[in-house]
Motif scaffolding. Structure first.
Motif, mmCIF file in Angstrom:
data_model
loop_
_atom_site.group_PDB
_atom_site.id
_atom_site.type_symbol
_atom_site.label_atom_id
_atom_site.label_comp_id
_atom_site.label_asym_id
_atom_site.label_seq_id
_atom_site.Cartn_x
_atom_site.Cartn_y
_atom_site.Cartn_z
ATOM 1 N N GLU A 126 84.967 85.077 80.492
ATOM 2 C CA GLU A 126 84.795 83.640 80.720
ATOM 3 C C GLU A 126 83.447 83.131 80.189
ATOM 4 O O GLU A 126 83.410 82.197 79.395
ATOM 5 N N THR A 127 82.359 83.696 80.663
ATOM 6 C CA THR A 127 81.033 83.137 80.323
ATOM 7 C C THR A 127 80.015 84.227 79.977
ATOM 8 O O THR A 127 78.816 83.944 79.923
ATOM 9 N N GLY A 128 80.488 85.453 79.734
ATOM 10 C CA GLY A 128 79.585 86.568 79.490
ATOM 11 C C GLY A 128 78.630 86.345 78.328
ATOM 12 O O GLY A 128 77.465 86.762 78.374
ATOM 13 N N GLU A 129 79.113 85.650 77.293
ATOM 14 C CA GLU A 129 78.278 85.425 76.109
ATOM 15 C C GLU A 129 77.014 84.641 76.430
ATOM 16 O O GLU A 129 75.999 84.792 75.742
ATOM 17 N N ALA A 130 77.086 83.810 77.459
ATOM 18 C CA ALA A 130 75.939 82.957 77.797
ATOM 19 C C ALA A 130 74.927 83.682 78.671
ATOM 20 O O ALA A 130 73.820 83.183 78.866
ATOM 21 N N ALA A 131 75.293 84.838 79.212
ATOM 22 C CA ALA A 131 74.421 85.502 80.176
ATOM 23 C C ALA A 131 73.440 86.428 79.475
ATOM 24 O O ALA A 131 73.808 87.194 78.587
ATOM 25 N N ALA A 132 72.161 86.378 79.893
ATOM 26 C CA ALA A 132 71.144 87.269 79.337
ATOM 27 C C ALA A 132 71.346 88.688 79.834
ATOM 28 O O ALA A 132 70.989 89.655 79.164
ATOM 29 N N ALA A 133 71.921 88.823 81.024
ATOM 30 C CA ALA A 133 72.176 90.144 81.607
ATOM 31 C C ALA A 133 73.360 90.014 82.545
ATOM 32 O O ALA A 133 73.655 88.914 83.027
ATOM 33 N N ALA A 134 74.061 91.128 82.774
ATOM 34 C CA ALA A 134 75.251 91.076 83.621
ATOM 35 C C ALA A 134 75.303 92.306 84.511
ATOM 36 O O ALA A 134 75.043 93.422 84.055
ATOM 37 N N LEU A 135 75.624 92.102 85.783
ATOM 38 C CA LEU A 135 75.716 93.193 86.752
ATOM 39 C C LEU A 135 77.178 93.485 87.044
ATOM 40 O O LEU A 135 77.927 92.583 87.442
ATOM 41 N N ASP A 136 77.578 94.750 86.862
ATOM 42 C CA ASP A 136 78.951 95.153 87.180
ATOM 43 C C ASP A 136 78.994 95.654 88.611
ATOM 44 O O ASP A 136 78.462 96.720 88.915
ATOM 45 N N GLY A 137 79.608 94.880 89.476
ATOM 46 C CA GLY A 137 79.722 95.275 90.884
ATOM 47 C C GLY A 137 81.131 95.676 91.244
ATOM 48 O O GLY A 137 81.481 95.707 92.425
ATOM 49 N N GLY A 138 81.968 95.939 90.224
ATOM 50 C CA GLY A 138 83.360 96.304 90.513
ATOM 51 C C GLY A 138 84.182 95.085 90.887
ATOM 52 O O GLY A 138 83.687 93.954 90.835
ATOM 53 N N PRO A 139 85.449 95.290 91.250
ATOM 54 C CA PRO A 139 86.306 94.164 91.632
ATOM 55 C C PRO A 139 85.809 93.519 92.929
ATOM 56 O O PRO A 139 85.295 94.214 93.811
ATOM 57 N N CYS A 140 85.956 92.190 93.019
ATOM 58 C CA CYS A 140 85.494 91.487 94.221
ATOM 59 C C CYS A 140 86.416 91.802 95.386
ATOM 60 O O CYS A 140 87.634 91.747 95.254
ATOM 61 N N GLN A 141 85.810 92.080 96.521
ATOM 62 C CA GLN A 141 86.573 92.503 97.693
ATOM 63 C C GLN A 141 87.478 91.388 98.215
ATOM 64 O O GLN A 141 88.613 91.632 98.584
#
Ligand code: TXA
Ligand code: MG
Length: 285
Positions: free
Chosen positions: A132-147
């Motif tokens: 969706e918006t990953g290209e705009a992010a300077a960094a991204a945290l993978d926290g797994g699927p949302c509970q």
């Protein structure tokens, strides 16, 4: 930023340039204010004025999927653009350890609208958020699927307590703490997340369907449900909430003529599920 509800596109709430970049990445109208995420109650009290109802709700549900709209206390900590110029602020303490760690490391509130482009279903996995918006992010945290998979409940505490957006904490759970909730006013500015046609996939969505038409993708529910996208074979609303946005996306990717959704009970979490479905179908004003 992962949270227990959905992934958010995060920015320092005090930094108007960063906040402007979030609005731009989402294609979000700048009159739709953002939620300030805090690491704890002390940070929340620095930016918002808490009354007894707010204290009681925070004690009951934080950290967790409840957002409180309160009078703003420090208008610099959450910049004007993030509040869309209002003298109120939406605040929540998310229950995800990575979100908590990020906000605590910054030492101030983090705005984080759902990481979808405006009007689209909220991302509930790292991959969907990046798409969706990953290209705009300077960094991204993978926290797994949302509970939880469904956004926080938004409660306004400016005059009467109002349910501005049904969500992961149910109406009954809130009323058990502070008594009856008034209806949200018919004032879109109060909570623009209530706009029609929101959370929508590309294919048109048809609700309360007991049999899908040829060419339609079918989101079923319960023991009699069929197909690859049964929101909960056991008829469990929490499981259906967690699957909702991911299944809407998966169904949409097959390029159907439409997406037909089975009736979902409207009690408990069903209120929020049906709210999102009506908006995905473009029904609610
Ligand atoms: O679960 C969530 O709340 C997720 C995760 C990432 O924390 N965030 C989220 O943010 O759903 P967003 O921006 O998609 O939705 C924020 C909602 C909108 O409906 C907005 O109109 C409302 O909160 N809101 C924010 N500030 C407000 C204010 N001052 N008064 C009334 N409504 C407000
Ligand atoms: Mg959103």
């Amino acid at each position: 930023m992962p949270t227990e509800t959905v992934y958010g596109l995060a920015a320092d709430a005090a930094n108007a340039r960063a906040v402007a970049a979030v609005y731009a990445a989402k294609g979000r109208p700048s009159f739709n204010p953002l939620i300030a995420h805090v690491s704890d109650l002390a940070m929340a009290r620095r930016i918002a004025r808490f009354d007894a109802r707010a204290e009681a709700l925070a004690a009951a549900f934080w950290p967790g999927p409840l957002t409180l709209v309160l009078p703003a206390a420090d208008t610099a900590a959450v910049c004007d653009l993030a509040r869309a110029g209002l003298d109120t602020v939406a605040v929540r303490a998310p229950g995800h350890p990575l979100a908590h760690a990020l906000i605590a490391a910054l030492g101030g509130p983090v705005v984080a609208p759902s990481a979808n482009r405006s009007g689209r279903p909220s991302p509930t996995t790292y991959a969907d958020a990046m798409e969706e918006t990953g290209e705009a992010a300077a960094a991204a945290l993978d926290g797994g699927p949302c509970q939880i998979g469904l956004e926080s409940t938004v409660v306004g505490l400016l005059d009467e307590a109002r349910l501005l957006r049904p969500g992961a904490v149910t109406r009954a759970q809130i009323e058990a703490v502070i008594g009856p909730l008034a209806e949200a006013e018919d004032d879109a500015k109060r909570s623009p997340g209530r706009l029609a046609r929101h959370y929508a996939p590309n294919a048109p969505v048809r609700l309360e369907v007991t049999q899908a038409a040829p060419g339609e993708a079918w989101l079923s529910f319960g023991p009699s449900g069929t197909g690859p996208w049964n929101l909960s074979p056991g008829g469990d609303l929490a499981e259906a909430a967690a699957n909702l946005f991911a299944y809407l996306r998966a169904a949409d990717r097959t390029g159907p003529t439409g997406i037909a959704v089975a009736p979902i009970p409207s009690d408990g979490l069903g209120e929020a599920i049906n709210d999102r479905l009506r908006r995905a179908a473009g029904f609610v004003g």
